[in-house]
Design a protein around this motif. Structure first.
Motif, mmCIF file in Angstrom:
data_model
loop_
_atom_site.group_PDB
_atom_site.id
_atom_site.type_symbol
_atom_site.label_atom_id
_atom_site.label_comp_id
_atom_site.label_asym_id
_atom_site.label_seq_id
_atom_site.Cartn_x
_atom_site.Cartn_y
_atom_site.Cartn_z
ATOM 1 N N GLN A 24 0.835 -1.198 0.000
ATOM 2 C CA GLN A 24 0.000 0.000 0.000
ATOM 3 C C GLN A 24 0.871 1.250 0.000
ATOM 4 O OE1 GLN A 24 -2.935 -0.497 -0.708
ATOM 5 N NE2 GLN A 24 -2.985 -2.680 -0.318
ATOM 6 N N VAL A 27 0.109 4.915 1.700
ATOM 7 C CA VAL A 27 0.211 5.195 3.127
ATOM 8 C C VAL A 27 1.293 6.249 3.382
ATOM 9 C CG1 VAL A 27 0.780 4.211 5.382
ATOM 10 C CG2 VAL A 27 -0.660 2.933 3.792
ATOM 11 N N TRP A 82 -6.793 5.999 -3.369
ATOM 12 C CA TRP A 82 -5.820 5.716 -2.312
ATOM 13 C C TRP A 82 -6.345 4.696 -1.292
ATOM 14 C CZ3 TRP A 82 -7.090 10.800 -3.757
ATOM 15 C CH2 TRP A 82 -6.160 11.402 -4.618
ATOM 16 N N GLY A 83 -6.917 3.612 -1.814
ATOM 17 C CA GLY A 83 -7.336 2.511 -0.956
ATOM 18 C C GLY A 83 -8.755 2.577 -0.443
ATOM 19 N N ARG A 121 -9.603 3.251 4.643
ATOM 20 C CA ARG A 121 -8.814 2.726 3.534
ATOM 21 C C ARG A 121 -8.098 1.426 3.906
ATOM 22 N NH1 ARG A 121 -3.769 7.087 3.360
ATOM 23 N NH2 ARG A 121 -2.709 6.358 5.253
ATOM 24 N N GLU A 123 -5.253 -0.953 4.638
ATOM 25 C CA GLU A 123 -3.909 -0.737 5.166
ATOM 26 C C GLU A 123 -3.310 -2.044 5.670
ATOM 27 O OE1 GLU A 123 -3.281 2.411 7.921
ATOM 28 O OE2 GLU A 123 -4.518 3.853 6.825
ATOM 29 N N GLU A 124 -1.999 -2.030 5.815
ATOM 30 C CA GLU A 124 -1.223 -3.194 6.228
ATOM 31 C C GLU A 124 -1.675 -3.751 7.575
ATOM 32 O OE1 GLU A 124 2.199 -5.914 6.383
ATOM 33 O OE2 GLU A 124 1.118 -4.893 4.772
ATOM 34 N N LYS A 126 -4.465 -4.805 8.708
ATOM 35 C CA LYS A 126 -5.718 -4.316 9.275
ATOM 36 C C LYS A 126 -6.903 -4.915 8.517
ATOM 37 C CE LYS A 126 -3.879 -0.011 11.116
ATOM 38 N NZ LYS A 126 -3.951 1.470 11.128
ATOM 39 N N ARG A 128 -10.575 -4.361 7.127
ATOM 40 C CA ARG A 128 -11.394 -3.226 6.721
ATOM 41 C C ARG A 128 -12.742 -3.702 6.166
ATOM 42 N NH1 ARG A 128 -8.919 0.157 9.809
ATOM 43 N NH2 ARG A 128 -7.219 1.390 8.880
ATOM 44 N N ASN A 169 -5.330 -7.014 4.696
ATOM 45 C CA ASN A 169 -4.141 -6.754 3.884
ATOM 46 C C ASN A 169 -2.878 -7.170 4.624
ATOM 47 O OD1 ASN A 169 -2.171 -3.865 3.219
ATOM 48 N ND2 ASN A 169 -2.308 -5.655 1.912
#
Length: 241
Positions: A24, A27, A82-83, A121, A123-124, A126, A128, A169
């Motif tokens: 990602q 970030v 952006w995610g 968004r 993210e590493e 996490k 979602r 992710n």
């Protein structure tokens, strides 16, 4: 058909191998070169529920519950904003068929075109949640071998189901559990030349997917930030001088 599916898998793998796996990248910062990333992968799509009817050997109408179905699919798409969004197509690799009570029933998904929105968004490391919808074609046919002369029509229909699920992710990898709710799940269908009935197609479907993330535009960011891209554009506009 099998040759086409093999070609799709080959092109997907080749594209993935030529990409740059960077996780990602948005970030660190949000720029035009980090706006979107490509996703390719596979999922297993499974439908649940639904009922149909058929004419038995005595000429009476009977109800029949549809069995759970499974279909592997190739997923090609990309994250955007952006995610915060995912736009994709899902290409089925098989047409699930049910054989029961003398009925041969095909209730298969077509090529789905969808979008998912992530309030938070991707993210590493996490999880979602997402919500979304899609343009989803389906195909249904039902043959009655008990009567011998009843071959049902091939019926296609399109729905806009509600999507929801969770995405996790890790590096350049996404794992996802998804739910598809087809709230408008009834179709009219001829089970004989003169008899028409209402079929309740599966209202719920579940999917589990793996997708690989890669980026093909980040390498151009340095030239853009240094002004080299703009300078090259200007030179080309002046005929190379």
């Amino acid at each position: 058909m099998m040759k086409l599916k093999t070609t799709i898998l080959f092109l997907t793998t080749a594209t993935c191998c030529n990409g740059i796996a960077v996780g990602q990248v948005y970030v660190e910062q949000q720029s035009r070169h980090r706006f979107a990333q490509t996703l390719v992968g596979l999922d297993l799509y499974s439908s649940r529920g639904g009922t149909t009817s058929f004419i038995n050997a005595s000429g009476n109408i009977e109800q029949l519950s549809l069995e759970p179905s499974f279909a592997p699919r190739v997923i090609i798409g990309g994250t955007h904003f952006w995610g915060h969004a995912d736009f994709y197509i899902a290409i089925p690799l098989s047409n699930p068929t049910m054989q029961r009570s003398g009925q041969e029933i095909t209730n298969s998904p077509g090529v789905e075109t969808g979008m998912k929105i992530y309030p938070w968004r991707i993210e590493e490391k996490k999880i979602r949640p997402y919500v979304g919808t899609s343009l989803f074609p389906y195909f249904y046919s039902q043959d009655n071998s008990r009567r011998g002369d009843t071959f049902g029509p091939d019926k296609s229909y399109v729905r806009l189901p509600v999507l929801a699920g969770l995405t996790y992710n890790r590096g350049s990898h996404l794992l996802e559990l998804g739910l598809t709710y087809k709230y408008n799940n009834e179709i009219s269908y001829h089970i004989s030349a003169s008899e028409k009935t209402t079929i309740e197609t599966p209202p719920l479907s579940f999917s589990f997917s793996y997708r690989y993330i890669f980026d093909t535009t980040l390498s151009a960011e340095k030239d853009w930030q240094s002004g080299e891209t703009q300078a090259l554009t200007k030179r080309l506009g002046n005929g190379g001088h």
